[in-house]
Write a protein that holds these residues in place. Structure first.
Motif, PDB file in Angstrom:
ATOM      1  N   ILE A  28       0.481  -1.152  -0.118  1.00  0.00           N
ATOM      2  CA  ILE A  28      -0.047  -0.044   0.232  1.00  0.00           C
ATOM      3  C   ILE A  28       0.631   1.225  -0.170  1.00  0.00           C
ATOM      4  CG2 ILE A  28      -1.927   1.360   0.924  1.00  0.00           C
ATOM      5  CD1 ILE A  28      -2.461  -1.382   2.448  1.00  0.00           C
ATOM      6  N   CYS A  29       0.662   2.499  -0.869  1.00  0.00           N
ATOM      7  CA  CYS A  29       1.494   3.454  -0.580  1.00  0.00           C
ATOM      8  C   CYS A  29       0.733   4.203  -0.810  1.00  0.00           C
ATOM      9  CB  CYS A  29       2.597   3.347  -1.788  1.00  0.00           C
ATOM     10  SG  CYS A  29       2.045   4.011  -3.595  1.00  0.00           S
ATOM     11  N   GLY A  30       0.977   5.802  -0.940  1.00  0.00           N
ATOM     12  CA  GLY A  30       0.559   6.874  -1.043  1.00  0.00           C
ATOM     13  C   GLY A  30      -0.081   6.950  -1.051  1.00  0.00           C
ATOM     14  N   THR A  31      -0.092   6.955  -2.680  1.00  0.00           N
ATOM     15  CA  THR A  31      -1.216   7.447  -3.909  1.00  0.00           C
ATOM     16  C   THR A  31      -2.439   5.897  -3.653  1.00  0.00           C
ATOM     17  OG1 THR A  31       0.602   6.647  -5.442  1.00  0.00           O
ATOM     18  CG2 THR A  31      -1.714   6.215  -6.535  1.00  0.00           C
ATOM     19  N   ASP A  32      -2.702   4.675  -3.065  1.00  0.00           N
ATOM     20  CA  ASP A  32      -3.176   4.239  -2.488  1.00  0.00           C
ATOM     21  C   ASP A  32      -4.969   5.266  -1.216  1.00  0.00           C
ATOM     22  OD1 ASP A  32      -3.146   1.503  -3.664  1.00  0.00           O
ATOM     23  OD2 ASP A  32      -1.765   1.868  -2.543  1.00  0.00           O
ATOM     24  N   ILE A  38       9.440  -4.551  -6.403  1.00  0.00           N
ATOM     25  CA  ILE A  38      10.224  -3.732  -7.006  1.00  0.00           C
ATOM     26  C   ILE A  38       9.657  -2.743  -7.843  1.00  0.00           C
ATOM     27  CG2 ILE A  38      10.142  -4.522  -9.986  1.00  0.00           C
ATOM     28  CD1 ILE A  38      10.657  -7.373  -8.196  1.00  0.00           C
ATOM     29  N   GLU A  39       7.868  -2.964  -7.968  1.00  0.00           N
ATOM     30  CA  GLU A  39       7.436  -1.133  -8.613  1.00  0.00           C
ATOM     31  C   GLU A  39       8.436  -0.165  -7.845  1.00  0.00           C
ATOM     32  OE1 GLU A  39       3.948   2.144  -9.273  1.00  0.00           O
ATOM     33  OE2 GLU A  39       4.737   0.881  -6.934  1.00  0.00           O
ATOM     34  N   PRO A  40       8.117   0.138  -6.291  1.00  0.00           N
ATOM     35  CA  PRO A  40       8.704   1.662  -5.733  1.00  0.00           C
ATOM     36  C   PRO A  40       9.816   1.626  -6.289  1.00  0.00           C
ATOM     37  CG  PRO A  40       7.587  -0.107  -3.921  1.00  0.00           C
ATOM     38  CD  PRO A  40       7.576  -0.814  -5.321  1.00  0.00           C
ATOM     39  N   GLY A  53      -5.074  -1.519  -5.970  1.00  0.00           N
ATOM     40  CA  GLY A  53      -2.884  -2.640  -5.262  1.00  0.00           C
ATOM     41  C   GLY A  53      -2.386  -2.461  -6.749  1.00  0.00           C
ATOM     42  N   HIS A  54      -0.875  -1.298  -6.859  1.00  0.00           N
ATOM     43  CA  HIS A  54      -0.514  -1.514  -7.688  1.00  0.00           C
ATOM     44  C   HIS A  54       1.448  -2.320  -7.641  1.00  0.00           C
ATOM     45  CE1 HIS A  54       0.396   2.411  -5.584  1.00  0.00           C
ATOM     46  NE2 HIS A  54       1.225   1.937  -5.767  1.00  0.00           N
ATOM     47  N   GLU A  55       1.509  -2.447  -6.116  1.00  0.00           N
ATOM     48  CA  GLU A  55       2.995  -2.954  -5.926  1.00  0.00           C
ATOM     49  C   GLU A  55       2.498  -4.132  -5.849  1.00  0.00           C
ATOM     50  OE1 GLU A  55       4.172  -0.828  -3.008  1.00  0.00           O
ATOM     51  OE2 GLU A  55       4.451   1.245  -3.754  1.00  0.00           O
ATOM     52  N   PHE A  56       3.117  -5.684  -7.029  1.00  0.00           N
ATOM     53  CA  PHE A  56       2.188  -6.512  -6.631  1.00  0.00           C
ATOM     54  C   PHE A  56       3.397  -7.614  -7.233  1.00  0.00           C
ATOM     55  CE2 PHE A  56      -0.088  -7.890  -9.818  1.00  0.00           C
ATOM     56  CZ  PHE A  56      -0.212  -6.897 -10.214  1.00  0.00           C
TER      57      PHE A  56
HETATM   58 ZN   LIG Z   1       2.863   2.592  -5.247  1.00  0.00          ZN
END
Ligand SMILES: [Zn+2]
Ligand SMILES: [Zn+2]
Length: 329
Positions: free
Chosen positions: A36-40, A143-145, A58-61
Motif C-alpha cells: 500500500i502506498c501514498g497513491t492508495d 520492485i515497483e517502488p 493494488g499496484h505494487e505486487f
Molecule cells: Zn505505489
C-alpha cells in the motif's frame, strides 16, 4: 472471487466480483503480496487523477501466473512475476518518444483499472517480469517502488561523487537513497523528522540520517523531495548548491503551490525537475532487487491479511512501518 473496492465517497468494501476474463495479450495473476502506498491513500481520501471509481486498488505486487490468454509470449502458467502497473497505449507521441509514464492513455493497474487487492488480477503479459521466488513475495512487491526510485535517480543526472540529500524517509526516500548509493553517489544524507525512520535509514546503511532541522545551511548537489510535503519542498529549495538539481518525487495534492526564488534559481544555476512513476525502469529494478533483498526486508512491516485492508491502510497512514503490505490466503 473476492476483491477490495474503494468507492468515490471513501468507502472500503469487500465485494464478490467475477474472475476477470482475459483479453488478447493478458495473463491472470494470483497475487501473493501487495504494497500500500501514498497513491492508495490519495485514491481513498482525496481522489487521484486518472482513478476510475469504484476501483480495486493494488499496484505494487507480485504473484503467480495462473492462466495465460491468447497472444502472450514469454510468460507461462506457474511463473512467479512482479508486475509493472503502468498499462500504456504504446502509440501516442509520449510512448513513441520512450516516455511511457507520460502516456496520454495511461491506465495504471489499481488506479485506472482493477488492481491486485483481489484474489485474481488480469494484466498484460508484457507488464509481467519473471522473478526468482526465493527473494520473497514481499520483496518482489517492492520492485515497483524501486523502479520509481531508479527513475528518480536517473532523472537527477550524474550522481557519481555528488552529495545527495533525500528529504523524506518513507519507502521512496529509502529506496532513492539505496539506488543513489548503487549509482556511485558521494555522501548520502536522509532527513526525516521521525526518529524511528532515521534509525531504519541507518540500519540499511545510509551514510547520515538527520532531523531536517539539523541540516542548517548545508548545501547538496542533488536533493530529492520524497516527502510530498510543503515544508520539505520549501527546505529542498534552500539547500541545493550551485549547479545542483532538485528532483520532485513526492506526490503533493494537485492544487498545492509553493513560492520559489527565481533569482536564486538563476544565479545558482539550479535545475528543478520532476520524476513521475517508473518510466521504463521496471526491468532494471527487477535486476537490482536481489542485491537489495536484506535492505528491502528491513523496510517491510508485519504484513496484513488482504481482507484486513482497512486496518492496513490505517496502519500505513499512522506510519507504523516504512512499507505496509498485504498478504493473501
Ligand atoms: Zn505505489
Ligand atoms: Zn501512450
Amino acid at each position: 472471487m473476492r476483491a477490495i473496492r474503494i468507492t468515490e465517497d471513501h468507502a472500503i468494501d469487500v465485494i464478490e466480483a467475477r474472475v476477470p476474463a482475459l483479453k488478447q495479450g493478458e495473463i491472470l495473476v494470483r497475487p501473493r503480496a501487495c504494497g500500500i502506498c501514498g497513491t492508495d491513500l490519495h485514491i481513498l481520501h482525496h481522489g487521484f487523477p486518472g482513478t476510475c471509481y469504484p476501483v480495486t486498488p493494488g499496484h505494487e505486487f507480485s504473484g503467480h501466473v495462473v492462466a495465460v490468454g491468447q497472444g502472450t509470449k514469454g510468460v507461462r502458467e506457474g511463473d512467479f512475476v512482479a508486475v509493472d502497473p503502468n498499462v500504456v497505449c504504446g502509440e501516442c507521441r509520449w510512448c513513441r518518444a520512450g516516455r511511457p509514464n507520460l502516456c496520454l492513455h495511461l491506465s495504471p493497474i489499481g488506479v485506472g483499472r482493477a488492481g491486485a487487492a483481489a484474489e485474481y488480477v488480469a494484466v498484460p503479459a508484457r507488464n509481467a517480469f519473471a522473478v526468482n521466488e526465493k527473494i520473497g513475495a514481499g520483496v518482489a512487491a517492492l520492485i515497483e517502488p524501486l523502479a520509481c526510485a531508479i527513475h528518480a535517480v536517473e532523472t537527477a543526472g550524474r550522481l557519481r561523487d555528488r552529495r545527495v540529500l533525500v528529504l523524506g524517509g518513507g519507502t521512496m526516500g529509502m529506496l532513492i537513497a539505496l539506488a543513489s548509493r548503487k549509482m556511485g553517489a558521494g555522501e548520502i544524507t536522509l532527513a526525516d523528522p521521525v526518529a524511528t525512520k532515521r534509525a531504519i535509514a541507518t540500519r540499511i546503511g545510509i551514510d547520515k540520517a538527520v532531523d531536517p532541522s539539523a541540516l542548517g545551511d548545508e548545501l547538496f548537489d542533488v536533493v530529492f523531495e520524497a516527502a510530498g510535503a510543503v515544508p520539505a519542498l520549501k527546505q529542498a529549495l534552500t539547500c541545493v548548491d550551485k549547479t545542483g538539481t532538485l528532483v520532485q518525487v513526492g506526490v503533493h495534492d494537485v492544487d498545492v503551490t509553493v513560492p520559489i526564488n527565481p533569482f536564486n534559481v538563476y544565479e545558482q544555476e539550479i535545475t528543478i525537475v520532476g520524476s513521475n512513476s517508473l518510466a521504463d525502469k521496471f526491468a532494471a529494478a527487477t535486476e537490482l532487487m536481489p542485491d537489495l533483498q536484506k535492505e528491502a526486508e528491513t523496510l517491510i512491516g508485519e504484513p496484513f491479511n488482504i481482507w484486513d485492508f482497512a486496518a492496513a491502510v490505517e496502519s500505513m497512514a499512522a506510519g507504523h512501518a516504512i512499507k505496509t503490505q498485504l498478504v493473501f490466503d
